[in-house]
Write an enzyme that holds these catalytic residues in place. Structure first.
Site, PDB file in Angstrom:
ATOM      1  N   ALA A  67     -12.068  18.502  -5.954  1.00 18.23           N
ATOM      2  CA  ALA A  67     -12.362  19.363  -5.056  1.00 18.23           C
ATOM      3  C   ALA A  67     -12.083  20.903  -5.518  1.00 18.23           C
ATOM      4  CB  ALA A  67     -11.811  19.388  -3.619  1.00 18.23           C
TER       5      ALA A  67
ATOM      6  N   GLU B  57      -1.817  25.543  -9.249  1.00 18.80           N
ATOM      7  CA  GLU B  57      -1.635  24.012  -9.082  1.00 18.80           C
ATOM      8  C   GLU B  57      -0.110  23.790  -9.209  1.00 18.80           C
ATOM      9  OE1 GLU B  57      -3.070  20.815  -8.655  1.00 18.80           O
ATOM     10  OE2 GLU B  57      -0.900  20.375  -8.765  1.00 18.80           O
TER      11      GLU B  57
ATOM     12  N   ASN C 137      -4.737  13.378  -7.251  1.00 18.61           N
ATOM     13  CA  ASN C 137      -5.289  12.153  -7.011  1.00 18.61           C
ATOM     14  C   ASN C 137      -6.502  11.786  -7.871  1.00 18.61           C
ATOM     15  OD1 ASN C 137      -3.607  10.676  -5.822  1.00 18.61           O
ATOM     16  ND2 ASN C 137      -4.470  11.269  -3.741  1.00 18.61           N
ATOM     17  N   THR C 138      -7.305  12.995  -8.193  1.00 16.73           N
ATOM     18  CA  THR C 138      -8.567  12.641  -8.977  1.00 16.73           C
ATOM     19  C   THR C 138      -8.461  12.072 -10.321  1.00 16.73           C
ATOM     20  OG1 THR C 138      -9.623  14.723  -7.897  1.00 16.73           O
ATOM     21  CG2 THR C 138     -10.890  13.829  -9.532  1.00 16.73           C
TER      22      THR C 138
ATOM     23  N   GLY D  19     -15.418   4.437  -8.955  1.00 15.93           N
ATOM     24  CA  GLY D  19     -16.984   5.132  -9.090  1.00 15.93           C
ATOM     25  C   GLY D  19     -17.098   6.210  -7.967  1.00 15.93           C
TER      26      GLY D  19
ATOM     27  N   HIS E 118      -5.555   0.232   1.297  1.00 18.37           N
ATOM     28  CA  HIS E 118      -6.138  -0.432   0.393  1.00 18.37           C
ATOM     29  C   HIS E 118      -5.828  -1.845   0.140  1.00 18.37           C
ATOM     30  CE1 HIS E 118      -8.674  -0.905  -3.187  1.00 18.37           C
ATOM     31  NE2 HIS E 118      -9.403   0.106  -3.068  1.00 18.37           N
TER      32      HIS E 118
ATOM     33  N   GLU F  21     -11.811  -1.497  -6.311  1.00 22.70           N
ATOM     34  CA  GLU F  21     -12.958  -1.945  -5.320  1.00 22.70           C
ATOM     35  C   GLU F  21     -14.147  -2.330  -6.459  1.00 22.70           C
ATOM     36  OE1 GLU F  21     -12.680  -0.398  -2.066  1.00 22.70           O
ATOM     37  OE2 GLU F  21     -14.929   0.240  -2.025  1.00 22.70           O
TER      38      GLU F  21
ATOM     39  N   ARG G  16     -12.864  -1.716   3.573  1.00 25.86           N
ATOM     40  CA  ARG G  16     -11.431  -1.804   3.040  1.00 25.86           C
ATOM     41  C   ARG G  16     -10.424  -1.966   4.216  1.00 25.86           C
ATOM     42  NH1 ARG G  16     -10.846   3.695  -0.232  1.00 25.86           N
ATOM     43  NH2 ARG G  16     -12.352   3.136  -2.031  1.00 25.86           N
TER      44      ARG G  16
HETATM   45  C1  LIG Z   1      -5.579   5.297  -7.310  1.00 22.86           C
HETATM   46  C2  LIG Z   1      -6.863   5.872  -6.599  1.00 22.86           C
HETATM   47  C3  LIG Z   1      -8.052   5.450  -6.835  1.00 22.86           C
HETATM   48  C4  LIG Z   1      -9.094   6.160  -6.355  1.00 22.86           C
HETATM   49  N1  LIG Z   1     -10.456   5.523  -6.506  1.00 22.86           N
HETATM   50  C5  LIG Z   1     -11.452   6.409  -6.151  1.00 22.86           C
HETATM   51  C6  LIG Z   1     -12.884   5.997  -6.454  1.00 22.86           C
HETATM   52  O1  LIG Z   1     -13.130   5.065  -7.341  1.00 22.86           O
HETATM   53  N2  LIG Z   1     -13.920   6.664  -6.003  1.00 22.86           N
HETATM   54  C7  LIG Z   1     -13.843   7.810  -4.922  1.00 22.86           C
HETATM   55  O2  LIG Z   1     -14.464   8.261  -4.480  1.00 22.86           O
HETATM   56  N3  LIG Z   1     -12.416   8.132  -4.735  1.00 22.86           N
HETATM   57  C8  LIG Z   1     -11.354   7.393  -5.256  1.00 22.86           C
HETATM   58  N4  LIG Z   1      -9.954   7.689  -4.711  1.00 22.86           N
HETATM   59  C9  LIG Z   1     -10.000   9.026  -3.894  1.00 22.86           C
HETATM   60  C10 LIG Z   1     -10.013  10.251  -4.447  1.00 22.86           C
HETATM   61  O3  LIG Z   1      -9.538  10.171  -5.883  1.00 22.86           O
HETATM   62  C11 LIG Z   1      -9.632  11.428  -3.835  1.00 22.86           C
HETATM   63  O4  LIG Z   1     -10.308  11.212  -2.501  1.00 22.86           O
HETATM   64  C12 LIG Z   1      -9.944  12.756  -4.297  1.00 22.86           C
HETATM   65  O5  LIG Z   1      -9.474  12.697  -5.917  1.00 22.86           O
HETATM   66  C13 LIG Z   1      -9.572  13.818  -3.756  1.00 22.86           C
HETATM   67  O6  LIG Z   1      -9.658  15.043  -4.369  1.00 22.86           O
HETATM   68  P1  LIG Z   1      -9.090  16.293  -4.163  1.00 22.86           P
HETATM   69  O7  LIG Z   1      -9.423  17.427  -5.166  1.00 22.86           O
HETATM   70  O8  LIG Z   1      -9.280  16.576  -2.635  1.00 22.86           O
HETATM   71  O9  LIG Z   1      -7.409  16.095  -4.131  1.00 22.86           O
HETATM   72  P2  LIG Z   1      -6.688  15.879  -5.412  1.00 22.86           P
HETATM   73  O10 LIG Z   1      -7.334  15.410  -6.523  1.00 22.86           O
HETATM   74  O11 LIG Z   1      -5.366  15.102  -4.976  1.00 22.86           O
HETATM   75  O12 LIG Z   1      -6.031  17.556  -5.589  1.00 22.86           O
HETATM   76  C14 LIG Z   1      -5.202  18.158  -4.915  1.00 22.86           C
HETATM   77  C15 LIG Z   1      -4.520  19.134  -5.792  1.00 22.86           C
HETATM   78  O13 LIG Z   1      -3.591  19.938  -5.110  1.00 22.86           O
HETATM   79  C16 LIG Z   1      -2.436  20.259  -5.532  1.00 22.86           C
HETATM   80  N5  LIG Z   1      -1.772  20.898  -4.344  1.00 22.86           N
HETATM   81  C17 LIG Z   1      -1.323  20.387  -3.178  1.00 22.86           C
HETATM   82  N6  LIG Z   1      -0.578  21.102  -2.543  1.00 22.86           N
HETATM   83  C18 LIG Z   1      -0.556  22.520  -3.442  1.00 22.86           C
HETATM   84  C19 LIG Z   1       0.279  23.535  -3.082  1.00 22.86           C
HETATM   85  N7  LIG Z   1       0.808  23.924  -2.166  1.00 22.86           N
HETATM   86  N8  LIG Z   1       0.006  24.641  -4.157  1.00 22.86           N
HETATM   87  C20 LIG Z   1      -0.759  24.348  -5.344  1.00 22.86           C
HETATM   88  N9  LIG Z   1      -1.255  23.107  -5.650  1.00 22.86           N
HETATM   89  C21 LIG Z   1      -1.213  22.200  -4.566  1.00 22.86           C
HETATM   90  C22 LIG Z   1      -1.936  18.588  -5.882  1.00 22.86           C
HETATM   91  O14 LIG Z   1      -0.682  18.835  -6.454  1.00 22.86           O
HETATM   92  C23 LIG Z   1      -3.205  18.317  -6.495  1.00 22.86           C
HETATM   93  O15 LIG Z   1      -3.103  18.270  -7.617  1.00 22.86           O
HETATM   94  C24 LIG Z   1      -8.774   7.183  -5.649  1.00 22.86           C
HETATM   95  C25 LIG Z   1      -7.749   7.473  -5.082  1.00 22.86           C
HETATM   96  C26 LIG Z   1      -6.537   6.986  -5.740  1.00 22.86           C
HETATM   97  C27 LIG Z   1      -5.133   7.494  -5.481  1.00 22.86           C
END
Ligand SMILES: Cc1cc2nc3c(=O)[nH]c(=O)nc-3n(C[C@H](O)[C@H](O)[C@H](O)COP(=O)(O)OP(=O)(O)OC[C@H]3O[C@@H](n4cnc5c(N)ncnc54)[C@H](O)[C@@H]3O)c2cc1C
Length: 363
Positions: free
Chosen positions: A33, A52, A60-61, A67, A263, A276, A300
């Protein structure tokens, strides 16, 4: 005395001036995101600082495997899947969410996913349509690397490479945002603490909070959903929900906090998720009696409840060699020592300790 006082005041003024940093956009969080927001803004000529808190980017990404869902993509059409639409994707998400979701948002997701996928292709993503439906999908709409490897790590590598090639984005790992500054009712910047525990401030015209979820915050989960006490997580250790608190303190409100999903296929204790997409490609679940107990492609939470309802609270997920040969994810599970192998049903039944006759009947 007077001269001394003036001198020290100047020092204070100068030191705060040295920290007065300004930018067009601060992005908090470096997952998918945050990276999408940062890249889009930088491509439009804005100066972006991405903060970060963890030493590595990606949150989590980095861990997403199965997929990326998108409806009516070129890859779907190439596979003869012509009956998907943004509305169908939206309705699937609503059904999976027991109609508690905001329909406007699920539709926005359905409508925009196709463009997001096309944008990643334009950056150089190696995305194919993932054949086979995922849980809760009425149409196969997963996309990911053509060799079947994990989608999240691929996206993050691509985003990082792109960020390095565009002027205007600075990425700062190990820099945690501790406050969103609000002045006269408007967001005006952030307070940050760096890896040496030094605090500083960035003035910014806009702040994007992309701090992800709280799946690794067991206490927070337990307070919202006591029935999940003691559950292992597959989330990265930084998924503690601090961004939620940042937003609250800046005046945001919260919705749907209790909508936490377990999950269904996770290796107990290790917290490793079995994607999945395995079930989407025909893998099925059997209990310790060697019997199938649920339609694996139901949403799920329903499949997870089905697993937990088994006498042992666990299930085996069965995949065959045809899937393994074509799929890097499946090969990875085997390499990590997560699988028991059998050359025939009897061998497998013995390996996993289920009655061979039952497993044979199930197969
Ligand atoms: C094992 C697993 C498998 C998955 N498989 C899938 C899939 O196949 N398909 C799918 O669509 N989704 C999947 N997901 C879900 C998907 O990964 C998440 O929904 C998505 O990555 C979220 O992206 P994000 O950028 O919102 O959050 P994140 O990728 O978690 O990024 C958020 C970041 O913010 C940082 N942060 C937090 N607080 C602070 C702060 N105060 N200051 C600075 N940095 C901070 C964190 O450290 C982190 O790096 C999976 C999740 C997991 C855990």
């Amino acid at each position: 005395m007077k001269r001394l006082l003036i001198a020290s005041l100047c020092t204070i003024a100068l030191s705060s001036f040295a920290f007065a940093e300004e930018t067009d956009l601060v992005v908090v969080g470096s997952g998918g995101a945050g990276m999408s927001a940062a890249l889009t803004a930088a491509q439009a000529g804005k100066k972006v600082i991405m903060l970060e808190k963890m030493p590595i980017i990606g949150g989590n990404t980095n861990r997403a495997e199965g997929g990326m869902n998108a409806a009516r993509t070129l890859q779907q059409l190439e596979h003869g899947i012509t009956h998907d639409s943004a509305m169908t994707m939206s309705l699937d998400a609503q059904k999976g969410g027991h109609y508690l979701n905001n329909p406007e948002l699920t539709l926005a997701l359905g409508e925009n996913a196709k463009e997001a996928e096309a944008w990643m292709l334009s950056l150089g993503a190696d995305f194919c349509h993932r054949m086979g439906r995922g849980g809760g999908q009425s149409v196969a709409r997963g996309h990911g690397p053509c060799d079947g490897s994990a989608v999240g790590a691929h996206i993050m590598k691509l985003f990082y490479k792109t960020a390095k090639s565009i002027p205007g984005i600075e990425i700062r790992p190990s820099n945690k945002v501790t406050e969103v500054i609000v002045k006269d009712g408007k967001v005006a910047g952030v307070k940050v603490i760096d890896k040496d525990k030094k605090e500083y401030t960035i003035d910014s015209k806009a702040v994007v909070l992309a701090t992800g979820g709280f799946g690794a915050n067991a206490k927070m989960i337990e307070s919202l959903r006591p029935e999940y006490k003691g559950f292992a997580t597959t989330n990265h250790p930084g998924a503690l929900g601090e961004g939620i608190d940042l937003g609250l303190r800046a005046g945001a409100t919260l919705v749907d906090m209790r909508e936490i999903q377990a999950h269904p296929t996770v290796v107990p204790v290790k917290g490793i998720l079995i994607s999945e997409s395995m079930r989407g490609r025909g893998a099925y679940l059997v209990n310790q009696d060697g019997k199938r107990f649920i339609n694996e492609l139901l949403p799920r939470d329903i499949v997870a409840a089905g697993v937990l309802a088994q006498p042992t609270g666990k299930a085996w997920i069965l995949i065959d060699n045809a899937l393994v040969q074509k799929n890097k994810l499946a090969q990875g599970y085997i390499q990590q020592g997560l699988a028991v192998k059998g050359n025939n049903v009897e061998e497998l039944a013995k390996g996993i300790g289920v009655p061979a006759a039952n497993l044979k009947a199930t197969m």
